[in-house]
Motif scaffolding. Structure first.
Motif, short mmCIF file in Angstrom:
data_model
loop_
_atom_site.label_atom_id
_atom_site.label_comp_id
_atom_site.label_asym_id
_atom_site.label_seq_id
_atom_site.Cartn_x
_atom_site.Cartn_y
_atom_site.Cartn_z
N ALA A 57 0.89 -1.38 0.11
CA ALA A 57 -0.15 0.06 -0.04
C ALA A 57 0.82 1.22 -0.03
CB ALA A 57 -0.81 -0.10 1.14
N PRO A 58 0.47 2.35 -0.65
CA PRO A 58 1.13 3.44 -0.67
C PRO A 58 1.23 4.27 0.66
CG PRO A 58 -0.62 3.72 -1.99
CD PRO A 58 -0.70 2.41 -1.81
N PRO A 59 2.28 4.92 1.00
CA PRO A 59 2.01 5.76 2.30
C PRO A 59 0.78 6.65 2.29
CG PRO A 59 4.21 6.38 1.14
CD PRO A 59 3.21 5.44 -0.02
N PRO A 60 -0.11 6.78 3.43
CA PRO A 60 -1.19 7.47 3.61
C PRO A 60 -0.97 8.86 3.13
CG PRO A 60 -0.27 6.72 5.68
CD PRO A 60 0.66 6.00 4.77
N SER A 61 -2.04 9.44 2.36
CA SER A 61 -1.99 10.82 2.02
C SER A 61 -2.55 11.57 3.15
CB SER A 61 -2.64 11.13 0.60
OG SER A 61 -4.17 10.57 0.98
N ALA A 62 -2.53 13.03 3.02
CA ALA A 62 -2.72 13.69 4.06
C ALA A 62 -4.16 13.61 4.16
CB ALA A 62 -2.70 15.33 3.67
N ALA A 63 -5.09 13.35 3.10
CA ALA A 63 -6.66 13.10 3.41
C ALA A 63 -6.78 11.89 4.02
CB ALA A 63 -7.44 13.05 2.08
N VAL A 83 -5.59 7.69 -4.18
CA VAL A 83 -4.50 6.74 -4.47
C VAL A 83 -4.41 6.62 -6.01
CG1 VAL A 83 -3.56 4.48 -4.45
CG2 VAL A 83 -4.66 5.16 -2.36
N ARG A 84 -3.24 7.13 -6.31
CA ARG A 84 -2.95 6.91 -8.14
C ARG A 84 -2.41 5.77 -8.40
NH1 ARG A 84 -5.22 10.81 -10.71
NH2 ARG A 84 -5.95 12.89 -9.37
N ILE A 85 -2.67 5.10 -9.34
CA ILE A 85 -2.24 3.80 -9.70
C ILE A 85 -0.97 3.86 -10.23
CG2 ILE A 85 -2.67 1.52 -10.77
CD1 ILE A 85 -5.74 2.13 -10.46
N ASP A 86 0.30 3.40 -9.59
CA ASP A 86 1.51 3.52 -10.33
C ASP A 86 2.08 2.17 -10.31
OD1 ASP A 86 1.94 3.15 -7.69
OD2 ASP A 86 3.33 4.86 -7.40
N ARG A 87 1.38 1.09 -9.99
CA ARG A 87 1.98 -0.34 -9.89
C ARG A 87 0.63 -1.40 -10.17
NH1 ARG A 87 3.57 0.62 -3.79
NH2 ARG A 87 3.39 2.58 -4.28
N ASP A 88 0.81 -2.54 -10.37
CA ASP A 88 -0.09 -3.41 -10.42
C ASP A 88 -0.35 -3.60 -8.89
OD1 ASP A 88 0.63 -3.85 -12.64
OD2 ASP A 88 1.36 -6.00 -12.65
N LEU A 89 -1.75 -3.80 -8.88
CA LEU A 89 -2.28 -3.78 -7.36
C LEU A 89 -3.49 -4.80 -7.24
CD1 LEU A 89 -2.87 0.04 -6.45
CD2 LEU A 89 -1.36 -1.42 -5.47
N ARG A 90 -3.66 -5.26 -5.84
CA ARG A 90 -4.88 -5.95 -5.52
C ARG A 90 -5.47 -5.07 -4.60
NH1 ARG A 90 -6.21 -10.10 -1.97
NH2 ARG A 90 -4.18 -10.23 -1.16
N VAL A 91 -6.86 -4.98 -4.83
CA VAL A 91 -7.59 -3.73 -4.18
C VAL A 91 -8.71 -4.53 -3.49
CG1 VAL A 91 -8.95 -1.62 -4.11
CG2 VAL A 91 -7.00 -1.98 -5.50
N VAL A 92 -8.92 -4.55 -2.17
CA VAL A 92 -10.29 -5.29 -1.54
C VAL A 92 -11.29 -4.02 -1.13
CG1 VAL A 92 -11.11 -6.62 0.32
CG2 VAL A 92 -8.75 -7.03 -0.55
N ILE A 93 -12.41 -4.32 -1.65
CA ILE A 93 -13.40 -3.26 -1.52
C ILE A 93 -14.21 -3.77 -0.37
CG2 ILE A 93 -15.40 -1.93 -2.41
CD1 ILE A 93 -14.15 -2.20 -5.09
N PRO A 94 -14.22 -3.32 0.86
CA PRO A 94 -15.16 -3.82 2.11
C PRO A 94 -16.45 -3.65 1.68
CG PRO A 94 -13.47 -2.07 2.69
CD PRO A 94 -13.60 -1.93 1.23
N GLU A 95 -17.19 -4.69 2.30
CA GLU A 95 -18.79 -4.54 2.28
C GLU A 95 -19.28 -3.09 2.48
OE1 GLU A 95 -22.44 -5.93 1.63
OE2 GLU A 95 -20.69 -7.15 1.52
N GLU A 96 -19.02 -2.29 3.35
CA GLU A 96 -19.46 -0.98 3.64
C GLU A 96 -19.04 0.07 2.54
OE1 GLU A 96 -17.28 -2.23 5.71
OE2 GLU A 96 -15.56 -1.15 6.13
N THR A 97 -18.02 -0.33 1.48
CA THR A 97 -17.97 0.70 0.70
C THR A 97 -18.68 0.22 -0.53
OG1 THR A 97 -15.75 0.80 1.73
CG2 THR A 97 -15.82 1.51 -0.52
N ARG A 98 -19.13 -0.98 -0.64
CA ARG A 98 -19.80 -1.28 -1.87
C ARG A 98 -21.23 -0.85 -1.83
NH1 ARG A 98 -16.80 -5.42 -4.01
NH2 ARG A 98 -18.47 -5.99 -5.78
N LEU A 99 -21.54 -0.24 -3.27
CA LEU A 99 -23.03 0.03 -3.44
C LEU A 99 -23.66 -1.31 -4.03
CD1 LEU A 99 -22.74 3.62 -5.09
CD2 LEU A 99 -23.58 3.24 -2.63
N GLY A 100 -25.10 -0.95 -3.95
CA GLY A 100 -25.95 -2.04 -4.33
C GLY A 100 -26.61 -2.92 -3.30
N ASP A 101 -27.62 -3.56 -3.87
CA ASP A 101 -28.36 -4.48 -2.72
C ASP A 101 -29.00 -3.61 -1.63
OD1 ASP A 101 -27.55 -6.60 -4.36
OD2 ASP A 101 -25.94 -7.03 -3.50
N GLN A 102 -29.20 -2.61 -1.66
CA GLN A 102 -29.81 -1.91 -0.47
C GLN A 102 -31.29 -2.00 -0.44
OE1 GLN A 102 -28.13 -0.07 -2.76
NE2 GLN A 102 -28.93 2.16 -2.29
#
Ligand code: FES
Length: 619
Positions: A57-63, A83-102
Motif C-alpha cells: 500500500a502506498p504511504p497514506p496521503s494527508a486526506a 491513490v493514483r495507480i503506479d503499479r499492479d495492485l490488488r484492491v479489496v473493497i469492503p462491504e461497507e464501501t460497496r454500493l448495491g443490494d440495499q
C-alpha cells in the motif's frame, strides 16, 4: 508512445482490468463498473471510498490521515479517490464501501384515480378506399378514430410515411396507438391489450420503475436499482460540481441513469413477459437535478446563487431523443418542478397524499440528503428543502453504510443492555440510517449523550449504567461508543459510534427540525394544529417513529399522528401515467406551492443551532 498501464484486481469479485497509470482507484473502479461509495464525489473529504490494499500500500496521503483512524491505516486501508495507480495492485473493497443490494422502497400510498392514460390503443375498421371514397389514408384513419370518440388527432409524419403500406398489410383493421393527440403507430388487429407504460421515481440514491398495464391500470412488474450516478457523489451538489469540472460530466451522468432505466425497463418487461416495444410512455418524477440531467438541461447554475433551474415546466419529449429504449415513437413525460431544490418528486408526494385537497393541516417529510418538507392544506401549501446531509444514508459516519446485508438497522436499550439487529441477521458490517437513529436515541436515553450531544468521557462513567459506561472508549483522540465488539462483526474489528458521528446526526436532524419550524411559522400554525405527519421516501418508511421523536428528528406530535406513506413520489409518477388529466393538476400544484427559501431567513441559523439539541428528558 504507448501509455503505461497497470493491472488492478478488485476483490472480492476478482474483476481485473488494465488501468492507465495515474488514474485513481476510484476512477478505475468506476471504469470497471464496480459501484462504490463516494459521497464527496472523489474530493477526499468524506472518507466514504475506503478500500484495503493488502500488499504494497502506498504511504497514506494527508486526506487518508484525516479521514481514517490510526487502526484503519495500519490495516492498509486507504481512500480510493486519493491513490493514483503506479503499479499492479490488488484492491479489496469492503462491504461497507460497496454500493448495491440495499433495501429499496417500492410501495407507496395508493389513491384511486380514474384510468385515463395519455396512451390509448384502439381497434378500428376502415372502409377501404374506392372511386366513390377517395379520402386520403390519413383522413380515413382520423375520421374512424373520431367516430370512436377520439376527435382532433394528428398523425406523426413518420407514421404517415408508412401509412399506406401498413394499412393495407393490416387489411384496414389496425390497432391504432395514440399518444396525447397524435397517432404514432398502427399495430396488428387484436393487439389492443398490449399497451403499457412505465412510471419512474428517479431519486438521488435509488431508482424505482413501475411497469403498468395501461388497459387496466395495474402495475405488472417493479424494478429498482441504486442510482449509478452515486459513484460521482452522494448528493446533488457533488454531482453538479462534477458536471462543472469535467467536460463530458453531464453526459456521463445522463448516460448512467438512462442505461439504468433501460435495464430496469427490460427487466420489468421480461418479468411481465412483454416486449419493450409495447411500452409507449414513460413518466418520471425526480428532483430538479435528476430531472435536468435526464433531459440534458444544464445543471451548474442550480448550485450557484441565485440557484435557478433551467426549466421548471413539465416536458413531453420523444423517448428516443434521451436514449430510452421503449417503442421507437414512445414519449417521456417529466413532471413539473417547484423550485431548484424542491422537485417533481415533491409534486408526486403532494398528488399521492392528496395534500392539495381538503382542509386538514398536514405536514409531509421526505428525509434524505436533501430533506424536503411540505406543510399546508388544500387552500395553501408551503414547501422548503433543507440540506440534511447524507448521514442517514450512512455517509460521513465512521462505520456508516447503506441498508444492506450486515447493516445494524435496529438498536434497543433494555435496562443497560444494548440489543442490536442486523439486516439478514448477518454479522455486523456497519450502521445504516435507522440503526444510527436508534443508536443515538439509546445513547440519549441511557444518559451517554447530553442534550447538547456531548458524549460522556470514558473516565466519567454513566450514572447507574455501568454496562453502558464500559462501552465508552477513547480512541484516536476522540471519545466513541462501542456498538458491536469484534466478536460480533464481519471484519473482526469493533463498530463504534464517534462523537463526530453524533454531530453529523445533530446537523441532519437540526436541519429538518428547523425547516419544519420555519414552515409552521410562515403558515401561522403551531405543531399541535397539524393533524397528520406524513413520512415519505425510502428512509422514512423504515424509521421507528418513537426513536425519531426521541432524538427530535420528528416534531413532537403523538406517535399516532405519524403516518408512513412509502414511496409517495413513485405513487405520484404512477398516477400521472394512469390519468393524463392529472398532469394539469400537477402543473397547478407546482405553480401554486409557495417555496420558502430557508437560507434567506435571517433567523434560520439560530433556529438550526437550537434544533441540534436533543429533547432532554423526553425519551
Ligand atoms: S473521500 Fe474518496 S470519495 Fe470522498
Amino acid at each position: 508512445m504507448a501509455q503505461k498501464t497497470h493491472r488492478v484486481v478488485f476483490q472480492p469479485d476478482g474483476r481485473t482490468l488494465n488501468v492507465r497509470a495515474g488514474q485513481t482507484i476510484l476512477e478505475a473502479a468506476r471504469a470497471a463498473g464496480i459501484p462504490m461509495e463516494s459521497p464527496c464525489g472523489g474530493k477526499g473529504t468524506c472518507g466514504g471510498c475506503r478500500v484495503i490494499i493488502p500488499r504494497d500500500a502506498p504511504p497514506p496521503s494527508a486526506a487518508c490521515r484525516r479521514e481514517l483512524s490510526g487502526e484503519e491505516i495500519r490495516r492498509q486501508m486507504r481512500l480510493a479517490c486519493r491513490v493514483r495507480i503506479d503499479r499492479d495492485l490488488r484492491v479489496v473493497i469492503p462491504e461497507e464501501t460497496r454500493l448495491g443490494d440495499q433495501k429499496i422502497l417500492t410501495e407507496g400510498v395508493e389513491r384511486n384515480v380514474a384510468l385515463a392514460p395519455n396512451v390509448r390503443k384502439v381497434a378500428v375498421h376502415l372502409p377501404p378506399p374506392s372511386v366513390s371514397d377517395q379520402r386520403a389514408d390519413g383522413e380515413r384513419l382520423l375520421d374512424a378514430l373520431a367516430e370512436k370518440g377520439l376527435p382532433d388527432l394528428t398523425i406523426d409524419v413518420k407514421t404517415a410515411r408508412d401509412l399506406p403500406e401498413r394499412l393495407r398489410s393490416l387489411e384496414f383493421h389496425p390497432a391504432v396507438v395514440v399518444i396525447g393527440d397524435e397517432v404514432v403507430h398502427l399495430d396488428r388487429p387484436g393487439a389492443t391489450e398490449a399497451c403499457y407504460g412505465m412510471a419512474f421515481d428517479i431519486g438521488t440514491t435509488t431508482l424505482v420503475g413501475y411497469l403498468t398495464d395501461l388497459t387496466t391500470g395495474r402495475v405488472v412488474a417493479v424494478a429498482s436499482r441504486a442510482n449509478p450516478q452515486t459513484a460521482y457523489g452522494d448528493d446533488v451538489i457533488a454531482r453538479i460540481e462534477y458536471c462543472g469540472r469535467e467536460k463530458n460530466g453531464a453526459r456521463t451522468l445522463q448516460t448512467l441513469v438512462i442505461d439504468a432505466m433501460n435495464e430496469m425497463a427490460a427487466e420489468a418487461c421480461r418479468r411481465a413477459d412483454i416486449k419493450p416495444s409495447v411500452v409507449y410512455e414513460v413518466t418520471m418524477v425526480g428532483n430538479t437535478t435528476m430531472n435536468h440531467l435526464l433531459l440534458r438541461l444544464p445543471v451548474t447554475q442550480i448550485a450557484r446563487a441565485p440557484f435557478v433551474a433551467a426549466s421548471a415546466a413539465a416536458h413531453s419529449v420523444a423517448a428516443r431523443d434521451v436514449g430510452l429504449r421503449i417503442h421507437p415513437l414512445g414519449r417521456l413525460y417529466t413532471a413539473p418542478l417547484i423550485a431548484s431544490f424542491v422537485g417533481a418528486d415533491t409534486v408526486g408526494v403532494i398528488l399521492a397524499t392528496g395534500m392539495h385537497e381538503g382542509d386538514a393541516l398536514r405536514l409531509a417529510l421526505d428525509i434524505g440528503t436533501n430533506g424536503e418538507i411540505v406543510l399546508g392544506t388544500g387552500q395553501r401549501l408551503l414547501a422548503c428543502s433543507t440540506a440534511a446531509g447524507p448521514a442517514f444514508e450512512g455517509a460521513r459516519i465512521r462505520y456508516g453504510m447503506r441498508a444492506a446485508t450486515g447493516a445494524i438497522d435496529r438498536v434497543d436499550l433494555e435496562g443497560d443492555k444494548l440489543i442490536l439487529h442486523t439486516i439478514d441477521d448477518a454479522p455486523a458490517a456497519g450502521l445504516c440510517g435507522t440503526g444510527l437513529i436508534d443508536a443515538v436515541a439509546a445513547m440519549v436515553e441511557g444518559g451517554v449523550l447530553g442534550a447538547n450531544g456531548r458524549m460522556r468521557a470514558a473516565a466519567d462513567g454513566v450514572a447507574g449504567r455501568p454496562a453502558l459506561a464500559r462501552r465508552l472508549v477513547g480512541g484516536d483522540g476522540e471519545t466513541a461508543f462501542l456498538l458491536a465488539d469484534k466478536k460480533e462483526t464481519e471484519s473482526g474489528h469493533p463498530i463504534l459510534l464517534t462523537q463526530q458521528d453524533v454531530r453529523e446526526v445533530q446537523l441532519a436532524k437540526g436541519a429538518m427540525a428547523a425547516g419544519v419550524e420555519m414552515l409552521l411559522e410562515e403558515f401561522g400554525a403551531e405543531i399541535g394544529d397539524v393533524e397528520e405527519v406524513l413520512l415519505a421516501g425510502a428512509f422514512g418508511n423504515f424509521i421507528r417513529p418513537d426513536r425519531a421523536l426521541a432524538i427530535g428528528l420528528l416534531p413532537r406530535v403523538p406517535a399516532g399522528k405519524v403516518k408512513f406513506v412509502g414511496n409517495a413520489a413513485g405513487a405520484g409518477a404512477r398516477m400521472l401515467l394512469a390519468n393524463r388529466h392529472l398532469r394539469e393538476v400537477a402543473d397547478d400544484v407546482a405553480r401554486g406551492v409557495e417555496h420558502v427559501e430557508l437560507s434567506q431567513r435571517p433567523d434560520f441559523q439560530a433556529r438550526f443551532a437550537d434544533a441540534m439539541f436533543f429533547p432532554a428528558g423526553k425519551t
